[in-house]
Design a protein around this motif. Structure first.
Motif, short mmCIF file in Angstrom:
data_model
loop_
_atom_site.label_atom_id
_atom_site.label_comp_id
_atom_site.label_asym_id
_atom_site.label_seq_id
_atom_site.Cartn_x
_atom_site.Cartn_y
_atom_site.Cartn_z
N MET A 195 -2.55 27.50 50.44
CA MET A 195 -3.49 28.03 49.44
C MET A 195 -4.76 28.59 50.08
O MET A 195 -5.48 29.37 49.47
CB MET A 195 -3.89 26.94 48.44
N TRP A 263 0.13 27.58 42.06
CA TRP A 263 -1.12 28.32 41.85
C TRP A 263 -1.97 27.70 40.75
O TRP A 263 -3.19 27.92 40.70
CB TRP A 263 -0.86 29.81 41.62
N PHE A 266 -4.13 25.37 42.62
CA PHE A 266 -5.17 26.15 43.31
C PHE A 266 -6.32 26.49 42.35
O PHE A 266 -7.49 26.29 42.68
CB PHE A 266 -4.53 27.42 43.89
#
Ligand code: ACO
Length: 311
Positions: A195, A263, A266
């Motif tokens: 990430m 994600w 993230f």
């Protein structure tokens, strides 16, 4: 006039020459550079915390000396980078304020905890390895002071990466319990490391503009792939398993395929809701407040010297 200055700027970029502090630059270029350099500086400073906590608990004098040197290097990198941001007209006190108020970001990776000494090794190997992968091309970034700062920073990062790998090799030659610690740390750090390179290209709002200005030399996905390709053989040499069942060599692409990064995690981490965000900022804020007397004393000393030199 302005169009002539803009043409000169474009030509400088086109010829791969550097933009220097006194040169004319578009407002957007200046703002992007300040944002990226400030985020980078903040990352170095916050990045001292996960490992800094292990300095007093290092398993030997040798490991302690290495870790101390590494954490000090990170403070130095932060300071160079704040100085580079100042060449663009940013004010360091203001940048610090923006960090501790949450108005500016720092790297997502430093919001994860370092739970065992194996984490020190894995941070060196994976996190600093990813930092090198991202930062070596930045030595050719179009803004002169940033690109030049990157040269020394990358040399020091490569020492950081090596000390991590060497620590892990030592642990892998040790007991079963030590090998398990290493594998556990790899399991926890692998995905967050991927990430670090930022969102996928399709979702990266700055990449296209920053590539055109040659601030960035490669996209987020290109660097992530390069890092995976570089790291798989190192994992094999160490004898650890990277926690991704979809990781395999793709002979047609000439690269390793890998699984999907989470994600959503993230986004949570960069919006302030990662495992250690609150603690990282609280520690930074306390250090800043505790250091107020040093800043006041330094300013008083500078004023006294200035008065003396006028007499
Ligand atoms: N952690 C926190 N924020 C991130 C991360 C990350 N891993 N990746 C991207 N972001 C932020 C971007 O800064 C940008 O923030 P903003 O627009 O809200 O200010 C947003 O997410 C969108 O991302 P991008 O459009 O892809 O942003 P950008 O073009 O700046 O690319 C990258 C991100 C690759 C991190 C770039 O800024 C860069 O190369 N920076 C220099 C390296 C650096 O900062 N390293 C720090 C960690 S390494 C170390 O300190 C050991």
């Amino acid at each position: 006039d302005d169009t002539e200055l803009a043409r000169h700027f474009d030509r400088t970029i086109e010829r791969d020459q550097r933009i220097e502090p006194r040169d004319w630059m578009p407002d957007g270029y200046r703002a992007t550079m300040i944002r990226q350099i400030a985020q980078h500086a903040h990352s170095e400073i916050i990045g001292m915390q996960p490992e800094g906590g292990w300095i007093t608990r290092a398993p030997s004098l040798r490991r302690k000396a290495i870790l101390l040197a590494k954490v000090q290097d990170e403070a130095g990198h932060g300071l160079y980078l704040y100085a580079a941001a100042e060449t663009l007209g940013a004010d360091r006190a203001d940048l610090t304020e923006r960090l501790i108020s949450g108005a500016q970001k720092y790297s997502s990776i430093f919001n994860y905890p370092a739970l065992t000494y194996a984490d020190v090794g894995v941070i060196g190997w994976l996190v600093d390895g990813a930092a090198i992968c991202n930062q070596v091309p930045l030595c050719r970034s179009s803004y002169g002071p940033y690109a030049r700062a990157m040269i020394r920073i990358c040399k020091e990062e490569s020492f950081h990466q090596r000390q991590g790998y060497e620590l892990l090799m030592t642990m892998m030659r040790g007991t079963d319990a030590q090998r398990e610690m290493v594998q556990d740390a790899v399991n926890r750090w692998w995905w967050p490391t991927l990430m670090m390179f930022g969102p996928p290209d399709a979702e990266s709002r700055h990449t296209a503009r920053s590539m055109a200005w040659k601030i960035k030399r490669h996209t987020n996905d290109e660097l992530r792939q390069r890092f995976v390709d570089m790291t798989v053989p190192q994992a094999e040499a160490l004898g650890v398993t990277l926690p991704d069942p979809r990781l395999r060599w793709n002979p047609e692409r000439g690269h390793y395929d890998f699984g999907d990064v989470d994600w959503a995690e993230f986004k949570r981490v960069i919006s302030g809701d990662g495992p250690c965000n609150a603690e990282r900022i609280a520690v930074r804020r306390a250090a800043h407040e505790d250091g107020a007397w040093v800043r006041e004393a330094a300013a008083a000393h500078a004023a006294k010297r200035a008065r003396r030199s006028r007499q």
